[in-house]
Design a protein around this motif. Sequence first.
Motif: not given
Length: 367
Positions: A25, A28-29, A39, A41, A338
């Motif tokens: 990831w 984190a958010e 999100s 990754f 995450d």
Amino acid sequence: MAIGERTTSGYTVKFCDRKIAKVRWLEAEPICFDGEQKSFFVAASGDHRPHNNLSLWSLSHRDQQDDSSDPGRTLVSIDYGGEVDAAPADVEYLDLDYSPARRLLAAGGSDGIIRVYDMSLSLDDQEPGPHFLQEIKAHGGSGSKPASCSGVAIHPIAAQPEYASVGSDGYVVLSSGYGSKLLSIMNPDTSHTTAIKWRNANEFVTCGISGTVSVFDRRLAKRAQSFRSNMDAVALNCLAVHSDCIAAGGENGTIQFWDVRNTPACDIISPHSDNVWEIHFNSRNTSEVLSCSEDATVVLSRCPFKDTGYFDVPSRTNVSRKIQNFYQQQSVNSASLDGLGVLLCGGDSMSLSATALRDSAAFSFVN
């Protein structure tokens, strides 16, 4: 290139043509990107030489009942190597480390080279990362056979980027962001060191095929501590470090735990039946460790320490929770969690899985 499939406990995004070696990831958010909560990754392919690649993915956080939404897609995919117009590097990915503060991704390869990429998510008209920045020749070999770079870790707080790495040549190397070697230490225990993690600003931890965990102090330019379990020598594949707690995953499916204040005591749990490829402390509850294995499972386990001073939630039980299998009994090579508790996995099944850990249907309990 990819097909999105919904499952009862999350999303599965399938690669059509290659295995997944590493996943990470980037945030984190979720963040707002192009007017949506998304999100991001990165995934590294494996076993597809000479065209292993790095790909940047986005995962939209739309209404999960909206079947028209796309659960995941590839934004950028580049061959593993240097400049865009250069030939792909005929190597395998052995490790990835990501620094959210710097938005840098460091990739260690089987040719002994660390390749550094800018993973910035541009909000203007430019294409988002990965953008190749530099190569660092960290590990050499004898004759025509290069040594692999089996582990790499970006310094957490240094003013300028620094990269600690280990390789099959047995050396622990600290390289600057300019490519020069700041430190090179021969590991006294093994000719093949498999993983490295920073413990703090001056110390990094390594493990290897000898079954020994070592703590090196850059100020002393030598090993400061070493740990070894009482069991027969078990090759160690991976590491996780949280404060004074060190966890190492072995070839026999065990995870060994040490408290650096209380050596040589070692606690051992056995959540897997085969090689443990990665371990991570759960950032939402650091009394738990997440592990993935060649036995096709991902397991969330309680740390066995009685002294829980370093942990957010006391560990009263060693019960483990096994994630339901999405992998057709094939190796799960990498996992990343995450800050919202969404688990990302990739492996030999040529698929990526994003699963919400809050969904109890995703788990079964194991002893």
